[in-house]
Design a protein around this motif. Structure first.
Motif, PDB file in Angstrom:
ATOM      1  N   THR A 115     -29.942  -6.277  21.515  1.00  0.00           N
ATOM      2  CA  THR A 115     -29.077  -7.203  20.798  1.00  0.00           C
ATOM      3  C   THR A 115     -27.906  -7.620  21.665  1.00  0.00           C
ATOM      4  N   THR A 116     -27.305  -6.656  22.345  1.00  0.00           N
ATOM      5  CA  THR A 116     -26.185  -6.965  23.233  1.00  0.00           C
ATOM      6  C   THR A 116     -26.620  -7.914  24.335  1.00  0.00           C
ATOM      7  N   LYS A 117     -27.784  -7.650  24.921  1.00  0.00           N
ATOM      8  CA  LYS A 117     -28.284  -8.505  25.997  1.00  0.00           C
ATOM      9  C   LYS A 117     -28.467  -9.925  25.506  1.00  0.00           C
ATOM     10  N   ILE A 118     -29.053 -10.067  24.303  1.00  0.00           N
ATOM     11  CA  ILE A 118     -29.301 -11.398  23.771  1.00  0.00           C
ATOM     12  C   ILE A 118     -27.986 -12.107  23.473  1.00  0.00           C
ATOM     13  N   LEU A 119     -27.043 -11.370  22.872  1.00  0.00           N
ATOM     14  CA  LEU A 119     -25.760 -11.978  22.556  1.00  0.00           C
ATOM     15  C   LEU A 119     -25.061 -12.474  23.808  1.00  0.00           C
ATOM     16  N   LEU A 120     -25.104 -11.648  24.858  1.00  0.00           N
ATOM     17  CA  LEU A 120     -24.404 -12.006  26.085  1.00  0.00           C
ATOM     18  C   LEU A 120     -25.153 -13.060  26.893  1.00  0.00           C
ATOM     19  N   THR A 121     -26.493 -13.001  26.857  1.00  0.00           N
ATOM     20  CA  THR A 121     -27.275 -13.857  27.727  1.00  0.00           C
ATOM     21  C   THR A 121     -27.505 -15.237  27.154  1.00  0.00           C
ATOM     22  N   ALA A 122     -27.718 -15.297  25.825  1.00  0.00           N
ATOM     23  CA  ALA A 122     -28.198 -16.560  25.285  1.00  0.00           C
ATOM     24  C   ALA A 122     -27.442 -17.091  24.088  1.00  0.00           C
ATOM     25  N   ALA A 123     -26.476 -16.366  23.570  1.00  0.00           N
ATOM     26  CA  ALA A 123     -25.835 -16.814  22.342  1.00  0.00           C
ATOM     27  C   ALA A 123     -25.121 -18.146  22.537  1.00  0.00           C
TER      28      ALA A 123
ATOM     29  N   ALA B 130     -32.480 -19.663  21.265  1.00  0.00           N
ATOM     30  CA  ALA B 130     -32.671 -19.667  19.808  1.00  0.00           C
ATOM     31  C   ALA B 130     -32.261 -18.328  19.204  1.00  0.00           C
ATOM     32  N   ILE B 131     -32.742 -17.229  19.805  1.00  0.00           N
ATOM     33  CA  ILE B 131     -32.412 -15.903  19.290  1.00  0.00           C
ATOM     34  C   ILE B 131     -30.909 -15.656  19.391  1.00  0.00           C
ATOM     35  N   GLY B 132     -30.350 -16.009  20.539  1.00  0.00           N
ATOM     36  CA  GLY B 132     -28.924 -15.765  20.753  1.00  0.00           C
ATOM     37  C   GLY B 132     -28.050 -16.543  19.789  1.00  0.00           C
ATOM     38  N   SER B 133     -28.426 -17.788  19.510  1.00  0.00           N
ATOM     39  CA  SER B 133     -27.655 -18.591  18.563  1.00  0.00           C
ATOM     40  C   SER B 133     -27.734 -17.988  17.164  1.00  0.00           C
ATOM     41  N   PHE B 134     -28.916 -17.517  16.802  1.00  0.00           N
ATOM     42  CA  PHE B 134     -29.117 -16.847  15.514  1.00  0.00           C
ATOM     43  C   PHE B 134     -28.246 -15.603  15.429  1.00  0.00           C
ATOM     44  N   MET B 135     -28.276 -14.777  16.479  1.00  0.00           N
ATOM     45  CA  MET B 135     -27.482 -13.550  16.501  1.00  0.00           C
ATOM     46  C   MET B 135     -25.984 -13.860  16.476  1.00  0.00           C
ATOM     47  N   ASP B 136     -25.606 -14.883  17.210  1.00  0.00           N
ATOM     48  CA  ASP B 136     -24.193 -15.240  17.288  1.00  0.00           C
ATOM     49  C   ASP B 136     -23.664 -15.638  15.920  1.00  0.00           C
ATOM     50  N   ASP B 137     -24.450 -16.421  15.178  1.00  0.00           N
ATOM     51  CA  ASP B 137     -24.015 -16.838  13.848  1.00  0.00           C
ATOM     52  C   ASP B 137     -24.002 -15.655  12.870  1.00  0.00           C
TER      53      ASP B 137
END
Length: 383
Positions: free
Chosen positions: A5-13, A173-180
Motif C-alpha cells: 500500500t505504501t509503495k502504491i501510494l508513493l509511486t502512483a497516487a 489507477a490503484i494509487g489514485s483510488f488509494m489516495d482518495d
C-alpha cells in the motif's frame, strides 16, 4: 500488505516531481578494448531461470498470476535475470513469492479501483497525470520542464512514453483510488482522536529523555588506538599519572578548553576543544553523533551535579577522562502542536485504510505454486 500500500501510494497516487522527472543522461560507454576478450558464457535468461515453474504461479479467488506475467514484470526491472541467476534457489523463491503475492494484490486492488470509477486506461491516466502536474508548485513545474527540455521532450511526450508500460497505468489507477481513500479517512480523524493517540502513546512515542552535553579530556595508555587492548600495566600507570597532572592544571585555574586542545588524546580536543555531542542516559548520541558512549563515561557524566562542574578522573576502556558538564537538559515531552497533530492524523488515516484493506483481503487467501521455501536447518545445540 502495508508495504505494498505504501509503495502504491508513493509511486502512483499522484504525479510528483520525482515521479515525472526524466532520467539523467547516462555516461558514455567505455571504449572497446583493442583486443577482443574471450566470449563469456551467456547468462541465463529469465525464461531459462523460471522454466521449471508451473504456468500459474499464484491464485486468490478469481485473481491469478502466470509465469508469463511474472517474466514480463521482471523484464521491467533492470538486471533481474543476472541477479536471480546468482541467487541460491531458496532465496530466489522467497523473493519471487513476495513478488507474485504483490502482483495478486495489485490485481485485487485494481479491481476495487475500477469498480470505484478509477479506470486503468491510458486516456484516463494521462488526464490524471496532467492534472496532477498542474497542481504542483510552480517551482517544481519549471524544474521538470527544464529537465525535459534537456531531453528534447515535452511533458506530454514524456507521459505518453511512461504510459506505454501497462503496469504503470494500473499503478496510477490503484494509487489514485488509494489516495482518495486516504483523504476520506483523513477527514474522519477528529482532534479528540489525535489527543487520545497522543495520551495513549505519550511515554513511548513522545517522551524526550534527559540529556547532557559535556567536554572531556582523554589520556590514553598508548598513542596508538589500535593497541589499546595490548596496553600494559605500566602504560596504564603512566596514563594515570598524566591525568592527575592534568587535574592539577585545571585546579590551578587553567582553561578547560585550552587544556583539552593541548593534551587530549581524543580528536575532539583539537577539533572542538573537547566538546562532544549531547547524549542520553543510555549513551545514545544526538545531533548526528555516531555510535554509543562508554557506559562508565555516561554514568560519570550524568553524576555531575551542575553545569561548569568537573569530574575526578574516570577510567574507561579508552583511558582516563576528565569530564566537564556543559549543559543538562531534563526529560520532557514533545508538545502536541499543529505540525505534530497533522502527522498523527496522517498516521491514523493510513492505519485506518490499512485495516480496511486487510479486512477485505483476509477473505481472499493467496495460494502460491512452485515457489516452495525450504526451512533453514536448526542450529546445533550448544554443548
Amino acid at each position: 500488505m502495508k508495504k505494498l500500500t505504501t509503495k502504491i501510494l508513493l509511486t502512483a497516487a499522484a504525479l510528483s516531481a520525482a515521479a515525472i522527472m526524466p532520467a539523467q543522461n547516462a555516461p558514455a560507454a567505455p571504449a572497446a578494448p583493442a583486443v577482443a576478450p574471450v566470449a563469456a558464457k551467456p547468462a541465463p535468461t529469465l525464461e531459462q531461470i523460471l522454466a521449471p515453474l508451473p504456468d500459474v504461479l499464484a491464485e486468490a479467488g478469481t485473481y491469478k498470476v502466470t509465469k508469463a506475467e511474472l517474466i514480463g514484470r521482471l523484464k521491467d526491472m533492470e538486471g533481474a535475470a543476472a541477479i536471480l541467476g546468482q541467487m541460491p534457489e531458496n532465496i530466489r523463491n522467497i523473493q519471487l513469492r513476495r513478488l507474485v503475492e504483490s502482483m495478486v494484490n495489485e490485481e485485487y486492488y485494481l479491481d476495487l479501483a475500477e469498480k470505484a470509477g478509477y479506470k486503468a486506461d491510458k486516456v484516463w491516466a494521462k488526464a490524471k497525470l496532467m492534472k496532477n502536474f498542474s497542481e504542483l508548485p510552480k517551482e517544481q513545474q519549471e524544474q521538470i520542464k527544464q529537465q525535459l527540455a534537456q531531453e528534447k521532450k515535452t511533458l506530454e511526450q514524456f507521459i505518453d512514453e511512461s504510459l506505454k508500460n501497462e503496469t504503470q497505468v494500473q499503478y496510477i489507477a490503484i494509487g489514485s483510488f488509494m489516495d482518495d481513500k486516504f483523504k476520506q479517512a483523513l477527514g474522519k480523524i477528529s482532534d479528540a482522536d489525535v489527543q487520545k493517540f497522543y495520551n495513549d502513546n505519550k511515554e513511548t512515542e513522545f517522551k524526550q529523555p534527559e540529556t547532557v552535553r559535556v567536554a572531556h579530556i582523554l589520556i590514553m595508555p598508548t598513542d596508538d588506538p589500535q593497541k589499546l587492548m595490548s596496553a600494559t600495566k605500566e602504560n596504564w600507570a603512566a596514563a594515570e599519572q598524566k591525568v592527575k597532572a592534568v587535574q592539577e592544571r585545571l585546579k590551578k585555574g587553567e582553561d578547560f578548553a585550552a587544556v583539552a586542545a593541548d593534551v587530549s588524546s581524543c580528536p575532539s580536543g583539537k577539533q572542538s576543544k573537547g566538546e562532544l555531542p549531547a547524549f542520553t542516559g543510555d549513551g545514545s548520541m544526538l545531533m548526528g553523533g555516531q555510535g554509543r558512549m562508554d557506559p562508565d563515561f555516561t554514568k560519570a557524566a550524568f553524576a555531575i551535579a551542575k553545569a561548569g562542574d568537573v569530574s575526578a578522573p574516570v577510567k574507561t576502556m579508552f583511558g582516563y577522562h576528565i569530564i566537564k558538564l556543559l549543559e543538562k537538559t531534563p526529560a520532557s515531552y514533545i508538545p502536541l502542536d499543529d505540525p505534530l497533530k497533522a502527522q498523527i492524523k496522517q498516521a491514523l488515516a493510513q492505519n485506518a485504510v490499512g485495516k480496511e484493506l486487510d479486512a477485505l483481503r483476509a477473505a481472499l487467501p493467496i495460494k502460491v505454486y512452485g515457489l516452495d521455501v525450504k526451512a533453514e536447518p536448526a542450529a546445533p545445540a550448544a554443548k
